[in-house]
Enzyme design. Sequence first.
Site, PDB file in Angstrom:
ATOM      1  N   MET A  27     -16.878   5.369 -85.098  1.00  0.00           N
ATOM      2  CA  MET A  27     -17.159   4.825 -83.877  1.00  0.00           C
ATOM      3  C   MET A  27     -18.738   4.376 -84.001  1.00  0.00           C
ATOM      4  O   MET A  27     -19.702   5.114 -83.998  1.00  0.00           O
ATOM      5  CB  MET A  27     -16.907   5.935 -82.934  1.00  0.00           C
ATOM      6  N   PRO A  28     -18.891   3.044 -83.907  1.00  0.00           N
ATOM      7  CA  PRO A  28     -20.389   2.706 -83.990  1.00  0.00           C
ATOM      8  C   PRO A  28     -20.885   2.904 -82.780  1.00  0.00           C
ATOM      9  O   PRO A  28     -20.525   2.981 -81.589  1.00  0.00           O
ATOM     10  CB  PRO A  28     -20.529   1.337 -84.137  1.00  0.00           C
ATOM     11  N   TYR A  29     -22.192   3.212 -82.632  1.00  0.00           N
ATOM     12  CA  TYR A  29     -23.188   3.790 -81.715  1.00  0.00           C
ATOM     13  C   TYR A  29     -24.378   2.878 -81.859  1.00  0.00           C
ATOM     14  O   TYR A  29     -25.090   3.179 -82.755  1.00  0.00           O
ATOM     15  CB  TYR A  29     -23.508   5.172 -81.605  1.00  0.00           C
ATOM     16  N   VAL A  56     -19.527   1.890 -78.987  1.00  0.00           N
ATOM     17  CA  VAL A  56     -20.469   2.069 -77.889  1.00  0.00           C
ATOM     18  C   VAL A  56     -21.729   1.440 -78.069  1.00  0.00           C
ATOM     19  O   VAL A  56     -22.627   1.449 -79.178  1.00  0.00           O
ATOM     20  CB  VAL A  56     -20.828   3.660 -77.847  1.00  0.00           C
TER      21      VAL A  56
END
Length: 72
Positions: free
Chosen positions: A1-3, A43
Site C-alpha cells: 500500500m503506497p503512501y 494513499v
Amino acid sequence: MPYVNMKVTGGNEAPTVEQKAELIAGVTELLARVLNKNPATTVVVIEEIDMDNYGLGGKTITEVRKAAAAKK
C-alpha cells in the site's frame, strides 16, 4: 500500500480543490504505471503548510518570496 505525503505552501498560494484532485489522480496513476501499484490501495495526502511555518536557507518562505519579488 503506497503512501505519498505531499507538502505545499498554503495561504494565497494554496492549490485549488481542482488542482489537489489532479495531483491525487496523477500521483496514483504514476504509481500504478511505474510500480504496478493498485490504485485502490494507494494513499495520497496533501498537507498545506503556512508560509511562516516553512523555512528555506534560514528564512521563512514569506521572507524568501518577498525578497524574490523585490529583485524583480
